[in-house]
Design a protein around this motif. Structure first.
Motif, PDB file in Angstrom:
ATOM      1  N   SER A 123      -5.915  -2.887   2.749  1.00  0.00           N
ATOM      2  CA  SER A 123      -5.173  -3.451   1.623  1.00  0.00           C
ATOM      3  C   SER A 123      -3.678  -3.344   1.885  1.00  0.00           C
ATOM      4  N   GLU A 124      -2.899  -4.002   1.007  1.00  0.00           N
ATOM      5  CA  GLU A 124      -1.454  -3.952   1.133  1.00  0.00           C
ATOM      6  C   GLU A 124      -0.940  -2.525   0.982  1.00  0.00           C
ATOM      7  N   ALA A 125      -1.560  -1.770   0.057  1.00  0.00           N
ATOM      8  CA  ALA A 125      -1.159  -0.374  -0.144  1.00  0.00           C
ATOM      9  C   ALA A 125      -1.434   0.460   1.096  1.00  0.00           C
ATOM     10  N   GLN A 126      -2.560   0.220   1.747  1.00  0.00           N
ATOM     11  CA  GLN A 126      -2.913   0.976   2.952  1.00  0.00           C
ATOM     12  C   GLN A 126      -1.973   0.641   4.105  1.00  0.00           C
ATOM     13  N   ARG A 127      -1.532  -0.608   4.170  1.00  0.00           N
ATOM     14  CA  ARG A 127      -0.587  -1.005   5.217  1.00  0.00           C
ATOM     15  C   ARG A 127       0.770  -0.326   5.008  1.00  0.00           C
ATOM     16  N   ARG A 128       1.190  -0.258   3.745  1.00  0.00           N
ATOM     17  CA  ARG A 128       2.461   0.398   3.467  1.00  0.00           C
ATOM     18  C   ARG A 128       2.395   1.889   3.818  1.00  0.00           C
ATOM     19  N   ALA A 129       1.254   2.497   3.510  1.00  0.00           N
ATOM     20  CA  ALA A 129       1.084   3.911   3.837  1.00  0.00           C
ATOM     21  C   ALA A 129       1.144   4.132   5.346  1.00  0.00           C
ATOM     22  N   THR A 130       0.587   3.195   6.119  1.00  0.00           N
ATOM     23  CA  THR A 130       0.626   3.301   7.579  1.00  0.00           C
ATOM     24  C   THR A 130       2.049   3.212   8.092  1.00  0.00           C
ATOM     25  N   ARG A 131       2.823   2.302   7.515  1.00  0.00           N
ATOM     26  CA  ARG A 131       4.231   2.214   7.891  1.00  0.00           C
ATOM     27  C   ARG A 131       4.962   3.523   7.565  1.00  0.00           C
ATOM     28  N   SER A 132       4.657   4.094   6.415  1.00  0.00           N
ATOM     29  CA  SER A 132       5.284   5.357   6.024  1.00  0.00           C
ATOM     30  C   SER A 132       4.939   6.464   7.007  1.00  0.00           C
ATOM     31  N   ALA A 133       3.677   6.494   7.462  1.00  0.00           N
ATOM     32  CA  ALA A 133       3.265   7.500   8.438  1.00  0.00           C
ATOM     33  C   ALA A 133       4.076   7.366   9.721  1.00  0.00           C
ATOM     34  N   GLY A 134       4.286   6.136  10.171  1.00  0.00           N
ATOM     35  CA  GLY A 134       5.095   5.913  11.371  1.00  0.00           C
ATOM     36  C   GLY A 134       6.525   6.394  11.194  1.00  0.00           C
ATOM     37  N   LYS A 135       7.095   6.094  10.029  1.00  0.00           N
ATOM     38  CA  LYS A 135       8.470   6.525   9.764  1.00  0.00           C
ATOM     39  C   LYS A 135       8.580   8.037   9.739  1.00  0.00           C
ATOM     40  N   LEU A 136       7.606   8.702   9.102  1.00  0.00           N
ATOM     41  CA  LEU A 136       7.615  10.161   9.047  1.00  0.00           C
ATOM     42  C   LEU A 136       7.498  10.780  10.440  1.00  0.00           C
ATOM     43  N   ALA A 137       6.849  10.041  11.362  1.00  0.00           N
ATOM     44  CA  ALA A 137       6.685  10.533  12.731  1.00  0.00           C
ATOM     45  C   ALA A 137       7.885  10.243  13.611  1.00  0.00           C
ATOM     46  N   GLY A 138       8.911   9.600  13.054  1.00  0.00           N
ATOM     47  CA  GLY A 138      10.102   9.289  13.829  1.00  0.00           C
ATOM     48  C   GLY A 138       9.997   7.994  14.605  1.00  0.00           C
ATOM     49  N   LEU A 139       9.105   7.106  14.160  1.00  0.00           N
ATOM     50  CA  LEU A 139       8.907   5.831  14.847  1.00  0.00           C
ATOM     51  C   LEU A 139       9.382   4.662  13.992  1.00  0.00           C
ATOM     52  N   THR A 140      10.025   3.716  14.620  1.00  0.00           N
ATOM     53  CA  THR A 140      10.293   2.432  13.983  1.00  0.00           C
ATOM     54  C   THR A 140       9.085   1.543  14.242  1.00  0.00           C
ATOM     55  N   VAL A 141       8.395   1.163  13.179  1.00  0.00           N
ATOM     56  CA  VAL A 141       7.182   0.366  13.337  1.00  0.00           C
ATOM     57  C   VAL A 141       7.572  -1.104  13.437  1.00  0.00           C
TER      58      VAL A 141
END
Length: 554
Positions: A123-141
């Motif tokens: 879902s759109e919410a799950q995609r946003r959460a994945t982007r957030s996980a990348g940002k928290l890990a120090g990655l530009t998605v």
């Protein structure tokens, strides 16, 4: 040129790869393995463990270990980790950070960008959460890429000899992606180095983890009959040990006709090491209903794309669970095709993501990919009716708009309730968020003209804009993640209050720290009280901005 990782962030295992200018390299972790368990843990000393070290200690520390966090992505449900509580994206950020560090160690260079894959049916919410996980890990998605699309890219890259000699023929490809926690069936049209997603279907709660649970239930019943009721289920160490044995046995049954599970030292005298033998046919009987569901979803994907089973001329398998013999046998019976080779099913998604990352940076060729939205997006109007503005399987990026109006005389505000799903009833679809358009001129109902525009980018991230065509007033929003679990915010607040109370006991004697903790505790209790008195969605909670529950009609 910066190094861009291709990351397969999986439910049970994750991996990453990079295109080095000549070929794709699957990056080993610090233990030399090409996959990393998507498991995190905290030790008694507070040390965070990730991957194999986290999985290996789960037996003695089940309450300090998080598994399968991907299945909860998009929710606001806290996952307990010792005395802490993490959101799913926070948990998976540790896995992504580990992959990033492994890549930097292996490549001897800094890595800050990545293409991360997600299930097509996220879902759109799950995609946003994945982007957030990348940002928290120090990655530009740089991009979220659907897993079946990544698998198709990997196959095309290998099939077309690194795209240097594409055959130019038309192919209809079905990607059957059965992983640890999710299933996707995606149909693509491919010609040479052009690829277009036609349709997709899937289930975010169907995968190898479900097969483990079925087998665990049977094993638990057998051993508890032999050892006594609750002899295992009541012992978190034993249940974790049995869970690990079940998962390994499932994998072995892909290459053996039978396997024996042994619980060492779990029995009484005379049966110190109780065992249970399971055959492949018995296991296949347990999971057959799940496998049939994946076939029905595959047929649904074809039907949604206006295609027949006979139209498929290439079958690409992705995900470790696609190795199960029953899966391959049933696919051969249904499609009359043998699955394509060339790329390991466990690595095909990371492989394709790395190719896409290289292509997006202008390296490696001119392969073109057009994805499609996996769900319909729309809004709610009067009468609990869902009006889709962007329909499922529409190619992306895309922008669509429609004119709406008011439902009451002199209505000065409208609430835009954005939803995702396929039901005609708004209440049966997933709520993505709400926002208010105010300042509408007083007039009779039906006279105002409100233009609502939806736009979706390549990551399936949604932006919504509402504009009153008379007053030219406008509101726009990038839809924020909304909880899929009602009441989860209150549960997390209660957990925080309990934790703060325990810290107060420890801080006795330190007046400064006590004062700060008491102030924070009071604020949390006040917020909890307001949430319980005025739950999200109530008029008071929305500050009275919308006086009517439904304020739009087509």
């Amino acid at each position: 040129m910066p190094t861009i990782l291709g990351i397969d962030l999986g439910t049970t295992n994750s991996s990453c790869a990079v295109y080095d200018g000549r070929d794709v390299v699957i990056i080993p972790n610090d233990r030399g393995s090409r996959t990393t368990p998507s498991v995190i843990a905290v030790t008694g000393a507070g040390e965070i463990l990730v991957g194999e070290s986290a999985r290996n200690q789960a037996l003695v520390n089940p309450r300090g270990t998080i598994k399968n966090a991907k299945r909860l992505m998009g929710s606001r449900e806290g996952l307990p980790l010792g005395s802490r509580s993490l959101l799913p994206e926070e948990a998976l950020s540790y896995v992504l950070r580990q992959l990033k560090e492994d890549a930097e160690r292996y490549l001897a260079t800094e890595v800050n960008e990545a293409v991360i894959t997600v299930p097509a049916y996220f879902s759109e919410a799950q995609r946003r959460a994945t982007r957030s996980a990348g940002k928290l890990a120090g990655l530009t998605v740089r991009r979220l890429l659907n897993e079946p699309t990544a698998a198709a890219i990997a196959w095309a890259w290998a099939y077309n000899n690194n795209l240097k000699n594409p055959d130019g023929e038309n192919h209809t490809v079905l990607v059957y992606d059965l992983g640890g926690g999710t299933f996707d069936a995606t149909v693509l049209a491919m010609r040479g180095n052009d690829s277009r997603v036609i349709s997709t279907a899937g289930d975010n709660r169907l995968g190898g983890t479900d097969f483990d649970e079925l087998l665990l239930k049977e094993a638990l019943a057998f051993f508890e009959e032999a050892l006594g009721r609750d002899s295992i289920a009541g012992d978190p160490v034993l249940i974790q040990q049995l869970s690990d044995l079940v998962e390994r046995s499932k994998i072995e049954l892909s290459s053996r006709d039978s396997v024996t599970l042994v619980l060492p030292f779990a029995g009484l005298k005379g049966q110190a090491h109780p065992s249970w033998t399971i055959s492949r046919s018995y296991f296949e009987g347990l999971i057959s209903a799940h496998i049939e569901k994946t076939l029905e979803l595959s047929k649904q994907a074809l039907s949604d794309g206006g295609l027949s089973i006979k139209a498929v001329d290439r079958l690409v398998l992705s995900g470790g669970s696609s190795r199960i013999p029953l899966v391959r046998r049933r696919l051969a019976e249904l499609f009359g095709l043998e699955p394509e080779g060339r790329v390991n099913p466990e690595e095909i998604v990371a492989y394709g993501a790395s190719v896409f990352a290289a292509l997006s940076a202008g390296v490696g060729g001119d392969f073109k990919v057009q994805d499609a939205v996996s769900r319909s997006f729309g809004l709610e109007i009067d009468g609990d009716v869902f009006i889709p503005l962007i329909s499922k399987n529409t190619p992306i990026p895309v922008q669509k708009s429609r004119i709406f109006t008011t439902v009451a005389d002199d209505q000065s505000t409208v609430e835009i309730h954005v939803l995702q799903g396929e039901s005609k009833r708004a209440s049966e679809n997933l709520s993505l968020g709400r926002f208010i358009l105010s300042g509408i001129r007083p007039c009779k109902r039906g006279e105002p003209r409100i233009n609502v525009e939806f736009s979706i980018d390549d990551d399936e991230i949604l932006q919504v804009r509402a504009r009153d065509l008379d007053s030219h007033l406008e509101q726009s929003v990038t839809i924020a993640v909304e909880s899929e679990e009602p009441g989860s915010d209150r549960r997390r607040l209660r957990s925080l209050i309990d934790h703060l109370s325990s810290l107060l006991d420890v801080a006795q004697g330190d007046r400064t720290l006590e004062g700060e903790l008491e102030e924070t505790l009071a604020s949390a209790e006040k917020l909890l009280l307001s949430l319980e008195h005025d739950p999200p969605g109530s008029p008071d909670h929305r500050n009275g901005a919308a006086e009517m529950e439904l304020t739009l009609r087509a």
